[in-house]
Write a protein that holds these residues in place. Structure first.
Motif, PDB file in Angstrom:
ATOM      1  N   PHE A 191       0.823  -1.197   0.000  1.00  0.00           N
ATOM      2  CA  PHE A 191       0.000   0.000   0.000  1.00  0.00           C
ATOM      3  C   PHE A 191       0.863   1.256   0.000  1.00  0.00           C
ATOM      4  O   PHE A 191       1.908   1.294   0.649  1.00  0.00           O
ATOM      5  CB  PHE A 191      -0.896   0.042   1.240  1.00  0.00           C
ATOM      6  CG  PHE A 191      -1.757  -1.176   1.390  1.00  0.00           C
ATOM      7  CD1 PHE A 191      -2.997  -1.247   0.776  1.00  0.00           C
ATOM      8  CD2 PHE A 191      -1.329  -2.254   2.151  1.00  0.00           C
ATOM      9  CE1 PHE A 191      -3.793  -2.369   0.921  1.00  0.00           C
ATOM     10  CE2 PHE A 191      -2.120  -3.383   2.304  1.00  0.00           C
ATOM     11  CZ  PHE A 191      -3.360  -3.440   1.681  1.00  0.00           C
ATOM     12  N   VAL A 192       0.392   2.281  -0.701  1.00  0.00           N
ATOM     13  CA  VAL A 192       1.041   3.595  -0.703  1.00  0.00           C
ATOM     14  C   VAL A 192      -0.032   4.657  -0.516  1.00  0.00           C
ATOM     15  O   VAL A 192      -1.089   4.600  -1.146  1.00  0.00           O
ATOM     16  CB  VAL A 192       1.816   3.843  -2.020  1.00  0.00           C
ATOM     17  CG1 VAL A 192       2.067   5.320  -2.241  1.00  0.00           C
ATOM     18  CG2 VAL A 192       3.135   3.098  -2.012  1.00  0.00           C
ATOM     19  N   ARG A 193       0.249   5.595   0.384  1.00  0.00           N
ATOM     20  CA  ARG A 193      -0.611   6.774   0.573  1.00  0.00           C
ATOM     21  C   ARG A 193       0.279   7.998   0.427  1.00  0.00           C
ATOM     22  O   ARG A 193       1.193   8.208   1.224  1.00  0.00           O
ATOM     23  CB  ARG A 193      -1.258   6.754   1.950  1.00  0.00           C
ATOM     24  CG  ARG A 193      -2.068   8.023   2.236  1.00  0.00           C
ATOM     25  CD  ARG A 193      -2.782   7.979   3.563  1.00  0.00           C
ATOM     26  NE  ARG A 193      -3.937   7.082   3.457  1.00  0.00           N
ATOM     27  CZ  ARG A 193      -4.117   5.981   4.190  1.00  0.00           C
ATOM     28  NH1 ARG A 193      -3.231   5.622   5.079  1.00  0.00           N
ATOM     29  NH2 ARG A 193      -5.191   5.240   4.021  1.00  0.00           N
ATOM     30  N   VAL A 194       0.044   8.791  -0.615  1.00  0.00           N
ATOM     31  CA  VAL A 194       0.820  10.017  -0.811  1.00  0.00           C
ATOM     32  C   VAL A 194       0.386  11.014   0.263  1.00  0.00           C
ATOM     33  O   VAL A 194      -0.803  11.274   0.430  1.00  0.00           O
ATOM     34  CB  VAL A 194       0.610  10.603  -2.225  1.00  0.00           C
ATOM     35  CG1 VAL A 194       1.328  11.932  -2.371  1.00  0.00           C
ATOM     36  CG2 VAL A 194       1.102   9.610  -3.281  1.00  0.00           C
TER      37      VAL A 194
ATOM     38  N   VAL B 115       8.375  13.223  -3.533  1.00  0.00           N
ATOM     39  CA  VAL B 115       7.053  12.775  -3.107  1.00  0.00           C
ATOM     40  C   VAL B 115       7.193  12.168  -1.717  1.00  0.00           C
ATOM     41  O   VAL B 115       8.016  11.276  -1.503  1.00  0.00           O
ATOM     42  CB  VAL B 115       6.477  11.723  -4.084  1.00  0.00           C
ATOM     43  CG1 VAL B 115       5.120  11.225  -3.618  1.00  0.00           C
ATOM     44  CG2 VAL B 115       6.397  12.285  -5.495  1.00  0.00           C
ATOM     45  N   GLU B 116       6.391  12.641  -0.777  1.00  0.00           N
ATOM     46  CA  GLU B 116       6.337  12.079   0.574  1.00  0.00           C
ATOM     47  C   GLU B 116       5.183  11.091   0.601  1.00  0.00           C
ATOM     48  O   GLU B 116       4.088  11.397   0.124  1.00  0.00           O
ATOM     49  CB  GLU B 116       6.101  13.185   1.597  1.00  0.00           C
ATOM     50  CG  GLU B 116       7.191  14.224   1.633  1.00  0.00           C
ATOM     51  CD  GLU B 116       6.833  15.402   2.514  1.00  0.00           C
ATOM     52  OE1 GLU B 116       5.650  15.552   2.903  1.00  0.00           O
ATOM     53  OE2 GLU B 116       7.741  16.189   2.812  1.00  0.00           O
TER      54      GLU B 116
ATOM     55  N   ILE C 178      10.307   9.080   1.388  1.00  0.00           N
ATOM     56  CA  ILE C 178      10.365  10.192   0.442  1.00  0.00           C
ATOM     57  C   ILE C 178      11.285   9.777  -0.704  1.00  0.00           C
ATOM     58  O   ILE C 178      12.358   9.226  -0.479  1.00  0.00           O
ATOM     59  CB  ILE C 178      10.841  11.494   1.113  1.00  0.00           C
ATOM     60  CG1 ILE C 178      10.821  12.647   0.128  1.00  0.00           C
ATOM     61  CG2 ILE C 178      12.181  11.330   1.761  1.00  0.00           C
ATOM     62  CD1 ILE C 178      11.019  14.003   0.772  1.00  0.00           C
ATOM     63  N   LEU C 179      10.805  10.000  -1.934  1.00  0.00           N
ATOM     64  CA  LEU C 179      11.570   9.673  -3.142  1.00  0.00           C
ATOM     65  C   LEU C 179      11.302  10.744  -4.198  1.00  0.00           C
ATOM     66  O   LEU C 179      10.251  11.385  -4.187  1.00  0.00           O
ATOM     67  CB  LEU C 179      11.142   8.315  -3.712  1.00  0.00           C
ATOM     68  CG  LEU C 179      11.506   7.057  -2.939  1.00  0.00           C
ATOM     69  CD1 LEU C 179      10.815   5.844  -3.559  1.00  0.00           C
ATOM     70  CD2 LEU C 179      13.007   6.856  -2.926  1.00  0.00           C
ATOM     71  N   GLY C 180      12.226  10.867  -5.135  1.00  0.00           N
ATOM     72  CA  GLY C 180      11.986  11.707  -6.296  1.00  0.00           C
ATOM     73  C   GLY C 180      10.823  11.138  -7.095  1.00  0.00           C
ATOM     74  O   GLY C 180      10.498   9.958  -6.975  1.00  0.00           O
ATOM     75  N   ARG C 181      10.195  11.977  -7.925  1.00  0.00           N
ATOM     76  CA  ARG C 181       8.999  11.532  -8.661  1.00  0.00           C
ATOM     77  C   ARG C 181       9.252  10.282  -9.511  1.00  0.00           C
ATOM     78  O   ARG C 181       8.439   9.362  -9.521  1.00  0.00           O
ATOM     79  CB  ARG C 181       8.471  12.666  -9.533  1.00  0.00           C
ATOM     80  CG  ARG C 181       7.740  13.715  -8.744  1.00  0.00           C
ATOM     81  CD  ARG C 181       7.042  14.741  -9.641  1.00  0.00           C
ATOM     82  NE  ARG C 181       6.448  15.781  -8.814  1.00  0.00           N
ATOM     83  CZ  ARG C 181       6.952  16.993  -8.673  1.00  0.00           C
ATOM     84  NH1 ARG C 181       8.037  17.331  -9.328  1.00  0.00           N
ATOM     85  NH2 ARG C 181       6.363  17.871  -7.894  1.00  0.00           N
ATOM     86  N   GLU C 182      10.353  10.254 -10.245  1.00  0.00           N
ATOM     87  CA  GLU C 182      10.641   9.087 -11.090  1.00  0.00           C
ATOM     88  C   GLU C 182      10.895   7.847 -10.246  1.00  0.00           C
ATOM     89  O   GLU C 182      10.399   6.765 -10.559  1.00  0.00           O
ATOM     90  CB  GLU C 182      11.835   9.370 -11.992  1.00  0.00           C
ATOM     91  CG  GLU C 182      11.521  10.327 -13.121  1.00  0.00           C
ATOM     92  CD  GLU C 182      12.714  10.523 -14.050  1.00  0.00           C
ATOM     93  OE1 GLU C 182      13.492   9.571 -14.238  1.00  0.00           O
ATOM     94  OE2 GLU C 182      12.853  11.636 -14.579  1.00  0.00           O
TER      95      GLU C 182
ATOM     96  N   ARG D 198       2.762  13.387  12.346  1.00  0.00           N
ATOM     97  CA  ARG D 198       3.638  12.438  11.658  1.00  0.00           C
ATOM     98  C   ARG D 198       5.056  12.743  12.086  1.00  0.00           C
ATOM     99  O   ARG D 198       5.366  13.862  12.492  1.00  0.00           O
ATOM    100  CB  ARG D 198       3.498  12.604  10.149  1.00  0.00           C
ATOM    101  CG  ARG D 198       2.070  12.538   9.657  1.00  0.00           C
ATOM    102  CD  ARG D 198       1.942  12.838   8.191  1.00  0.00           C
ATOM    103  NE  ARG D 198       2.884  12.093   7.376  1.00  0.00           N
ATOM    104  CZ  ARG D 198       2.803  10.772   7.133  1.00  0.00           C
ATOM    105  NH1 ARG D 198       1.813  10.084   7.630  1.00  0.00           N
ATOM    106  NH2 ARG D 198       3.693  10.167   6.394  1.00  0.00           N
ATOM    107  N   LEU D 199       5.928  11.803  11.960  1.00  0.00           N
ATOM    108  CA  LEU D 199       7.323  12.014  12.309  1.00  0.00           C
ATOM    109  C   LEU D 199       7.911  13.170  11.507  1.00  0.00           C
ATOM    110  O   LEU D 199       8.671  13.978  12.022  1.00  0.00           O
ATOM    111  CB  LEU D 199       8.130  10.740  12.080  1.00  0.00           C
ATOM    112  CG  LEU D 199       9.573  10.761  12.520  1.00  0.00           C
ATOM    113  CD1 LEU D 199       9.687  11.081  14.005  1.00  0.00           C
ATOM    114  CD2 LEU D 199      10.241   9.439  12.215  1.00  0.00           C
ATOM    115  N   SER D 200       7.518  13.296  10.246  1.00  0.00           N
ATOM    116  CA  SER D 200       8.030  14.381   9.415  1.00  0.00           C
ATOM    117  C   SER D 200       7.604  15.751   9.932  1.00  0.00           C
ATOM    118  O   SER D 200       8.244  16.754   9.644  1.00  0.00           O
ATOM    119  CB  SER D 200       7.589  14.207   7.962  1.00  0.00           C
ATOM    120  OG  SER D 200       6.188  14.244   7.873  1.00  0.00           O
TER     121      SER D 200
END
Length: 88
Positions: free
Chosen positions: A12-15, A24-25, A40-44, A75-77
């Motif tokens: 599962f992924v929740r943006v 993207v977080e 967190i990752l770059g869009r690609e 959230r931790l962030s």
């Protein structure tokens, strides 16, 4: 008592946010969407990650998504953007 079955094939992924610099977080979970890690990752790289894990995209969640925030909605962030009060 029989333990609940955990299907580790489900991902599962929740943006949770997007930064102006192209990152993207998101939350990532295996088996149970409620038990997740913040990533967190770059869009690609995010698109590749989602494809490689064959994720199910989840909608925004909780009261914070509707603008209602309580002391428990964090959230931790969030800690990087918060100054904590020092007690006298």
């Amino acid at each position: 008592m029989v333990p609940a079955a955990l299907d580790t094939r489900r991902r599962f992924v929740r943006v949770t946010g997007e930064r102006g610099n192209g990152f993207v977080e998101f939350d990532f979970a295996i088996g149970e969407p409620e038990l997740c890690v913040e990533m967190i990752l770059g869009r690609e790289a995010f698109a590749e990650f989602c494809a490689a894990n064959r994720v199910e995209l989840l909608p925004a969640a909780g009261p914070a998504a509707q603008g209602e925030v309580s002391d428990w909605d964090w959230r931790l962030s969030d800690a990087t953007r918060t100054r904590f009060k020092q007690q006298p």
